[in-house]
Every structure is written in structure tokens, then in C-alpha cells.
Design a protein around this motif. Sequence first.
Motif, short mmCIF file in Angstrom:
data_model
loop_
_atom_site.label_atom_id
_atom_site.label_comp_id
_atom_site.label_asym_id
_atom_site.label_seq_id
_atom_site.Cartn_x
_atom_site.Cartn_y
_atom_site.Cartn_z
N ILE A 26 0.85 -1.20 0.00
CA ILE A 26 0.00 0.00 0.00
C ILE A 26 0.89 1.26 0.00
N PRO A 27 1.52 1.55 -1.15
CA PRO A 27 2.51 2.64 -1.22
C PRO A 27 1.92 4.04 -1.05
N THR A 28 0.61 4.18 -1.10
CA THR A 28 -0.01 5.50 -0.97
C THR A 28 -0.20 5.93 0.49
N GLU A 29 0.04 5.01 1.44
CA GLU A 29 -0.18 5.31 2.86
C GLU A 29 1.06 5.93 3.51
N ASN A 30 0.82 6.74 4.54
CA ASN A 30 1.90 7.24 5.39
C ASN A 30 2.19 6.21 6.48
N PHE A 31 3.48 6.04 6.82
CA PHE A 31 3.87 5.06 7.84
C PHE A 31 4.72 5.71 8.93
N ILE A 92 -6.11 -2.38 16.47
CA ILE A 92 -4.77 -2.98 16.47
C ILE A 92 -4.78 -4.20 15.55
N ILE A 93 -3.78 -4.28 14.69
CA ILE A 93 -3.60 -5.45 13.82
C ILE A 93 -2.39 -6.23 14.33
N PRO A 94 -2.56 -7.51 14.69
CA PRO A 94 -1.42 -8.30 15.17
C PRO A 94 -0.64 -8.93 14.03
N THR A 95 0.52 -9.46 14.35
CA THR A 95 1.28 -10.26 13.40
C THR A 95 1.03 -11.73 13.75
N ARG A 96 0.29 -12.40 12.90
CA ARG A 96 -0.15 -13.76 13.21
C ARG A 96 0.88 -14.80 12.73
N LEU A 97 0.84 -15.96 13.37
CA LEU A 97 1.64 -17.07 12.87
C LEU A 97 1.05 -17.53 11.54
N ASN A 207 6.75 -16.23 5.32
CA ASN A 207 7.11 -14.98 5.97
C ASN A 207 5.89 -14.34 6.63
N SER A 208 5.90 -14.19 7.96
CA SER A 208 4.74 -13.59 8.64
C SER A 208 4.59 -12.10 8.32
N SER A 209 5.67 -11.44 7.91
CA SER A 209 5.60 -10.01 7.56
C SER A 209 4.74 -9.80 6.31
N THR A 210 4.82 -10.71 5.36
CA THR A 210 4.00 -10.63 4.15
C THR A 210 2.53 -10.78 4.50
N GLU A 211 2.25 -11.69 5.43
CA GLU A 211 0.86 -11.96 5.81
C GLU A 211 0.24 -10.74 6.49
N VAL A 212 0.98 -10.06 7.36
CA VAL A 212 0.41 -8.92 8.08
C VAL A 212 0.15 -7.75 7.13
N ALA A 213 0.98 -7.59 6.11
CA ALA A 213 0.74 -6.53 5.11
C ALA A 213 -0.58 -6.76 4.39
N VAL A 216 -3.46 -5.82 6.74
CA VAL A 216 -3.65 -4.36 6.85
C VAL A 216 -4.38 -3.82 5.63
N LYS A 217 -3.99 -4.25 4.44
CA LYS A 217 -4.66 -3.77 3.22
C LYS A 217 -6.13 -4.18 3.23
N ASN A 218 -6.41 -5.41 3.62
CA ASN A 218 -7.80 -5.87 3.68
C ASN A 218 -8.61 -5.07 4.70
N TYR A 219 -8.00 -4.74 5.83
CA TYR A 219 -8.67 -3.94 6.86
C TYR A 219 -9.03 -2.56 6.30
N LEU A 220 -8.08 -1.91 5.62
CA LEU A 220 -8.32 -0.56 5.09
C LEU A 220 -9.37 -0.58 3.98
N LYS A 221 -9.38 -1.64 3.18
CA LYS A 221 -10.43 -1.78 2.17
C LYS A 221 -11.80 -1.94 2.82
N TYR A 222 -11.85 -2.76 3.85
CA TYR A 222 -13.10 -3.02 4.57
C TYR A 222 -13.66 -1.75 5.21
N THR A 223 -12.78 -0.94 5.79
CA THR A 223 -13.22 0.30 6.46
C THR A 223 -13.38 1.47 5.49
#
Length: 265
Positions: A26-31, A92-97, A207-213, A216-223
Motif C-alpha cells: 500500500i505505497p499511498t499510505e503514510n507510515f 490494532i492489527i497483530p502479526t499472526r503465525l 514470511n509472517s511479515s508478508t501476511e500482516v501486510a 492491513v490492506k484488507n482492513y483498510l479496504k473493509y473500512t
Amino acid sequence: MLHRPIAVFDSGLGSLSVVRELRKTIPTENFLYYADKMNFPYGGKTKSELKDIIVKSIKFLEKYQPKLIVMASNTPSIQIYEEIKNNFSVDIIPTRLPLKKTINLSRKKHIAIMASRGTLESKEFDYQIKKEVPQQIFVEKIDSTKIISLVEEGTFLFDQKLTYQRIKEVIKPHIDNTIDVVALCSTHLPIVKNYIEAVLPSIKLVNSSTEVARDVKNYLKYTGDLSKNGTGKFEVLVSAEKNNFQSILRSMGVRELIFDVSLQL
């Protein structure tokens, strides 16, 4: 101050692997990346200590009015998240196994999980394994605390031979030809993924980092809160050891401003 950033935090460099995946996804977001070096490592804390640290970190990040906060560490995501997730004004979005993906990729029904000692020894981890992993799948636990420290110290940037040797010493006693998939369940581990691949050339890594990204994108789409246009900005906060941390980040190609927030905590 960034406008409505996505705040990402853990105890140090681990968040960077999540931030990298998020910025690709999601390159358009501020981090806003908060490295809580003062409390490294999360994996060495008691559950009570960890809960206090995480609550304090989230309350600190709420001041920046983020869209959401990403708990970019597996240890508190497993041990603490369910207890505290509804206690804040920000989601809060966790980093899941990444267990489901790891299991689906395995043809030999034998997987390994690399994580901190704190993650692997927690009752929450055992519960999740029993709940989500079928009985016919064998799970090998690999305590990767030494690799996590190697990453946090920046050794992997300056001493390739030692890094490879240390990673090999941690992994090799646990791996035989019956294991075909390894889950990287610390956000520090993707930073040295190339070394792990060199030690395990014929084994798939998840890679759990790929999964959390993706989460987050799905959450922002949903909201309906996903930014559609522009290029997102990036800022870094650190709670201790700013100069050393900045030196490591610069060696990794991070050029953004880094702010010492130790006095604000």
C-alpha cells in the motif's frame, strides 16, 4: 507530524521487515515506524512485563492519530493481543503465525517454526498449534533468539561469515530431509532471509511479515480508509540508542528522518 499514518511498532529492527512489505503493498499510505529499543527483546520478557510495555507503546502511538496500529512482533501478538485489543481508541492489527499457509505448502507433513524463545515457550503458542495444526503434521520448534539478536545488533551487515555460521548453528540441528517448509515467526527473521535460504536451499520459507501486510490492506479496504492517490511518507521513532540504530538503518538504505522519543515516553 504525518497525516493519519499507519503506526507500526516492535522492539527494534523487526518492524522494518513489516514496513517494507506494507510500503510495497500500500505505497499511498503514510507510515510511522516506532522501534522500542529501550525494551528489546520482547521475547525475553515475562507476560506481565510485556503487557505493560505494549499498552504503554500503544497509548504513546495513539497521540499520532493513526488509522490503525500494527503490532509488528509475533511475541506480543500471540501472548497479549487478545487481552488488550479492545482497550484503545485505535484498532490494532497483530502479526499472526502463518500456520495455514505453512501447512498447505508442506508435502512431507513436517514443518518447522523459527521464533523467539518467548513465543515458543508460551502457553498461547501451544494452544494455537493444537488448535490450528492437524495432528498428522509434525512441528519442529527452532529457538531463533540468537539470530534475532544478530539482526538487532546489525552484525549481518558487517560480518557475513559470522552471520551465516551463527544462523547455520541455530538451524541445522533441527532440520533433516523430512522437513520441507519453515515459518519465519519473528519479524526480525525476514531481514536475514537470504542467509536462511543459503542454509536451507531446498526448503520453502513462509514470511509472517508478508501476511500482516495483506491483513492491513484488507482492513483498510473493509473500512473504506485506503488512500487512493499520492506517495506515502515515512518517519522513524526510536526509544533508545538512536545513533547506533540510525547507523544500522542507514546501512540498510533507510534515509528518512529518525527521531529520538525517549523523553516523550
